[in-house]
Design a protein around this motif. Structure first.
Motif, PDB file in Angstrom:
ATOM      1  N   ARG A 157       0.927  -1.200   0.235  1.00  0.00           N
ATOM      2  CA  ARG A 157       0.160  -0.079   0.004  1.00  0.00           C
ATOM      3  C   ARG A 157       0.807   1.060  -0.065  1.00  0.00           C
ATOM      4  NH1 ARG A 157      -5.373  -0.189   1.631  1.00  0.00           N
ATOM      5  NH2 ARG A 157      -5.247   1.973   0.987  1.00  0.00           N
ATOM      6  N   THR A 158       1.530   1.547  -1.086  1.00  0.00           N
ATOM      7  CA  THR A 158       2.422   2.711  -1.169  1.00  0.00           C
ATOM      8  C   THR A 158       1.641   4.040  -1.029  1.00  0.00           C
ATOM      9  OG1 THR A 158       2.102   2.882  -3.736  1.00  0.00           O
ATOM     10  CG2 THR A 158       3.907   1.473  -2.688  1.00  0.00           C
ATOM     11  N   ASP A 159       0.154   3.965  -1.060  1.00  0.00           N
ATOM     12  CA  ASP A 159      -0.602   5.193  -0.897  1.00  0.00           C
ATOM     13  C   ASP A 159      -0.593   5.673   0.408  1.00  0.00           C
ATOM     14  OD1 ASP A 159      -1.964   2.816  -0.965  1.00  0.00           O
ATOM     15  OD2 ASP A 159      -3.914   3.816  -0.285  1.00  0.00           O
ATOM     16  N   LEU A 160      -0.309   4.838   1.368  1.00  0.00           N
ATOM     17  CA  LEU A 160      -0.355   5.209   2.884  1.00  0.00           C
ATOM     18  C   LEU A 160       0.788   6.050   3.339  1.00  0.00           C
ATOM     19  CD1 LEU A 160      -1.289   1.698   4.571  1.00  0.00           C
ATOM     20  CD2 LEU A 160      -2.822   3.350   3.885  1.00  0.00           C
ATOM     21  N   ARG A 161       0.712   6.965   4.249  1.00  0.00           N
ATOM     22  CA  ARG A 161       1.697   7.733   4.650  1.00  0.00           C
ATOM     23  C   ARG A 161       1.855   7.206   6.269  1.00  0.00           C
ATOM     24  NH1 ARG A 161       0.437  13.836   3.225  1.00  0.00           N
ATOM     25  NH2 ARG A 161       2.584  14.079   3.796  1.00  0.00           N
ATOM     26  N   ASP A 162       3.219   7.064   6.421  1.00  0.00           N
ATOM     27  CA  ASP A 162       3.348   6.491   7.609  1.00  0.00           C
ATOM     28  C   ASP A 162       2.897   7.296   9.019  1.00  0.00           C
ATOM     29  OD1 ASP A 162       5.209   4.349   6.947  1.00  0.00           O
ATOM     30  OD2 ASP A 162       6.524   5.834   6.195  1.00  0.00           O
ATOM     31  N   ARG A 163       3.307   8.547   8.909  1.00  0.00           N
ATOM     32  CA  ARG A 163       2.448   9.423  10.108  1.00  0.00           C
ATOM     33  C   ARG A 163       1.221   9.274  10.223  1.00  0.00           C
ATOM     34  NH1 ARG A 163       4.448  13.425   6.426  1.00  0.00           N
ATOM     35  NH2 ARG A 163       2.826  14.617   5.491  1.00  0.00           N
ATOM     36  N   GLU A 164       0.307   9.184   9.032  1.00  0.00           N
ATOM     37  CA  GLU A 164      -1.251   8.812   9.454  1.00  0.00           C
ATOM     38  C   GLU A 164      -1.571   7.645   9.672  1.00  0.00           C
ATOM     39  OE1 GLU A 164      -2.357  10.321   5.470  1.00  0.00           O
ATOM     40  OE2 GLU A 164      -1.901  12.271   5.657  1.00  0.00           O
ATOM     41  N   VAL A 165      -0.774   6.715   9.872  1.00  0.00           N
ATOM     42  CA  VAL A 165      -1.441   5.138  10.221  1.00  0.00           C
ATOM     43  C   VAL A 165      -0.623   4.867  11.559  1.00  0.00           C
ATOM     44  CG1 VAL A 165      -2.121   4.776   8.050  1.00  0.00           C
ATOM     45  CG2 VAL A 165       0.205   4.011   8.760  1.00  0.00           C
ATOM     46  N   ILE A 166       0.528   5.483  11.960  1.00  0.00           N
ATOM     47  CA  ILE A 166       1.392   4.884  13.068  1.00  0.00           C
ATOM     48  C   ILE A 166       0.804   4.949  14.332  1.00  0.00           C
ATOM     49  CG2 ILE A 166       2.412   7.061  13.703  1.00  0.00           C
ATOM     50  CD1 ILE A 166       4.204   3.868  13.148  1.00  0.00           C
ATOM     51  N   ALA A 167      -0.519   5.745  14.466  1.00  0.00           N
ATOM     52  CA  ALA A 167      -1.097   5.891  15.693  1.00  0.00           C
ATOM     53  C   ALA A 167      -1.896   4.286  15.928  1.00  0.00           C
ATOM     54  CB  ALA A 167      -2.078   6.992  15.914  1.00  0.00           C
ATOM     55  N   LEU A 168      -2.314   3.888  14.867  1.00  0.00           N
ATOM     56  CA  LEU A 168      -3.031   2.584  15.028  1.00  0.00           C
ATOM     57  C   LEU A 168      -2.167   1.580  15.411  1.00  0.00           C
ATOM     58  CD1 LEU A 168      -4.931   2.667  11.549  1.00  0.00           C
ATOM     59  CD2 LEU A 168      -5.982   2.972  13.929  1.00  0.00           C
ATOM     60  N   LEU A 169      -0.839   1.487  15.237  1.00  0.00           N
ATOM     61  CA  LEU A 169       0.139   0.511  15.704  1.00  0.00           C
ATOM     62  C   LEU A 169      -0.042   0.728  17.217  1.00  0.00           C
ATOM     63  CD1 LEU A 169       0.716   0.465  12.620  1.00  0.00           C
ATOM     64  CD2 LEU A 169       3.117  -0.465  13.435  1.00  0.00           C
ATOM     65  N   TYR A 170       0.305   1.921  17.626  1.00  0.00           N
ATOM     66  CA  TYR A 170       0.453   2.305  19.003  1.00  0.00           C
ATOM     67  C   TYR A 170      -0.914   1.864  19.895  1.00  0.00           C
ATOM     68  CZ  TYR A 170       4.691   5.111  18.091  1.00  0.00           C
ATOM     69  OH  TYR A 170       5.802   5.255  17.808  1.00  0.00           O
ATOM     70  N   LEU A 171      -2.037   2.166  19.068  1.00  0.00           N
ATOM     71  CA  LEU A 171      -3.156   1.690  19.781  1.00  0.00           C
ATOM     72  C   LEU A 171      -3.272   0.008  20.193  1.00  0.00           C
ATOM     73  CD1 LEU A 171      -5.686   4.018  18.092  1.00  0.00           C
ATOM     74  CD2 LEU A 171      -4.787   4.369  20.535  1.00  0.00           C
ATOM     75  N   GLY A 172      -2.941  -0.504  18.936  1.00  0.00           N
ATOM     76  CA  GLY A 172      -2.696  -1.926  19.285  1.00  0.00           C
ATOM     77  C   GLY A 172      -1.878  -2.474  20.310  1.00  0.00           C
ATOM     78  N   GLY A 173      -0.728  -1.817  20.478  1.00  0.00           N
ATOM     79  CA  GLY A 173       0.083  -2.190  21.440  1.00  0.00           C
ATOM     80  C   GLY A 173      -0.545  -1.735  23.095  1.00  0.00           C
ATOM     81  N   ILE A 174      -1.166  -0.579  22.865  1.00  0.00           N
ATOM     82  CA  ILE A 174      -1.747  -0.006  24.296  1.00  0.00           C
ATOM     83  C   ILE A 174      -2.903  -1.184  24.594  1.00  0.00           C
ATOM     84  CG2 ILE A 174      -3.385   1.544  25.045  1.00  0.00           C
ATOM     85  CD1 ILE A 174      -1.735   3.566  23.370  1.00  0.00           C
ATOM     86  N   ALA A 175      -3.618  -1.521  23.754  1.00  0.00           N
ATOM     87  CA  ALA A 175      -4.738  -2.514  23.990  1.00  0.00           C
ATOM     88  C   ALA A 175      -4.063  -3.900  24.609  1.00  0.00           C
ATOM     89  CB  ALA A 175      -5.337  -3.110  22.803  1.00  0.00           C
ATOM     90  N   VAL A 176      -2.853  -4.359  24.473  1.00  0.00           N
ATOM     91  CA  VAL A 176      -2.331  -5.581  24.884  1.00  0.00           C
ATOM     92  C   VAL A 176      -1.616  -5.076  26.166  1.00  0.00           C
ATOM     93  CG1 VAL A 176      -0.248  -7.083  24.694  1.00  0.00           C
ATOM     94  CG2 VAL A 176      -1.688  -6.488  22.761  1.00  0.00           C
ATOM     95  N   THR A 177      -1.078  -4.153  26.385  1.00  0.00           N
ATOM     96  CA  THR A 177      -0.289  -3.548  27.592  1.00  0.00           C
ATOM     97  C   THR A 177      -1.115  -3.191  28.710  1.00  0.00           C
ATOM     98  OG1 THR A 177       0.308  -1.257  26.715  1.00  0.00           O
ATOM     99  CG2 THR A 177       1.960  -3.240  26.498  1.00  0.00           C
TER     100      THR A 177
END
Length: 282
Positions: free
Chosen positions: A163-183
């Motif tokens: 998905r080259t159309d994605l921009r890292d800074r616009e989706v990285i929060a979703l990764l953090y939210l996934g990590g937050i759910a676990v921790t």
């Protein structure tokens, strides 16, 4: 590559700071706080419109593994090992990247298995001392966390190249939210939130560095850099933090170590990881 180098410098101080200042706190609480302090940096930039529920779930799953499960194992390891040992044990991440690639390709590479055995022998050299049984728990926990980190960065790199159309800074929060759910779940189950009332002023300053800089800026820089470089460069970058982290732990934080064992055992582990990185590049 500059993004990977910047992240490495931020991470080099994390190991000693955790061991010296946060060792008495619940590790699951420490993991949750790092991610909770990191996510506000990128929530304002989050753009979910057009992603679809499947892609959102995929990004959060990557974060749950790469950040959440990784942090639970990694920070718990400090209960059983010194900071310089923890950072040295992360040297095997490129080897795990190679093994994960083998698994995806449904192939068995006897050389990679042999390199894993060499790395384990190096760990045995370091741990061959009186009372080392407990320290092995630290080694195992770091390996489990390294597997999570290796899978996560490989999965994100593959997704972003699809998905080259994605921009890292616009989706990285979703990764953090996934990590937050676990921790957050882990901290709740372990009773870690009771630790909140025991945090000192100095520890809050350490949390600020670890959460905002090492976790927030560091992981963003790392995942962005991982997309931009080749597999070989990524594997090498994974291990740049090892000599820096060990040096910081032994000098700035003044940890004690058997330097001969550290050199012999660490040399075996670094050699195994370096060969895995070269083979991955090839």
């Amino acid at each position: 590559m500059r993004s990977l180098l910047a992240a490495t410098l931020l991470w080099a101080f994390s190991f000693g700071l955790i061991k010296r200042h946060l060792g008495g706190l619940d590790p699951n609480f420490v993991a949750a706080m790092r991610l909770l302090l990191a996510v506000p940096l990128f929530l304002p930039l989050l753009r979910v419109r057009g992603l679809g529920p499947g892609l959102v779930a995929r990004l959060m799953t990557i974060g749950a593994v790469q950040y959440g499960l990784m942090y639970v194992g990694y920070i718990t390891a400090f209960q059983f090992a010194a900071a310089h040992e923890v950072v040295l044990y992360t040297v095997l991440t490129p080897l795990y990247v190679a093994l994960i690639c083998d698994a995806y390709a449904r192939r068995f590479d006897v050389v990679n298995v042999g390199l894993a055995a060499v790395a384990a022998a190096g760990a045995a050299v370091i741990q061959h001392r009186e009372g080392a049984g407990v320290a092995w728990l630290g080694f195992v926990l770091v390996q489990l966390s390294s597997l999570c980190f290796a899978w996560g960065q490989a999965a994100y790199r593959r997704l972003r190249r699809e998905r080259t159309d994605l921009r890292d800074r616009e989706v990285i929060a979703l990764l953090y939210l996934g990590g937050i759910a676990v921790t957050v779940i882990a901290a709740t189950l372990s009773g870690g939130w009771a630790t909140l009332t025991k945090v000192s002023g100095t520890q809050w300053l350490v949390f600020a560095y670890l959460g905002v800089l090492a976790t927030g800026a560091g992981f963003y820089l790392w995942n962005r850099g991982a997309v931009q470089v080749g597999a070989g460069a990524l594997a090498v970058a994974n291990n740049l933090k090892v000599p820096l982290g060990v040096l910081v732990a032994l000098t700035i934080f003044q940890e004690q170590a058997d330097l001969l064992r550290l050199a012999l055992g660490g040399g075996l582990m670094i050699a195994a990881a370096a060969v895995a990185a070269r083979r991955g590049e090839a």
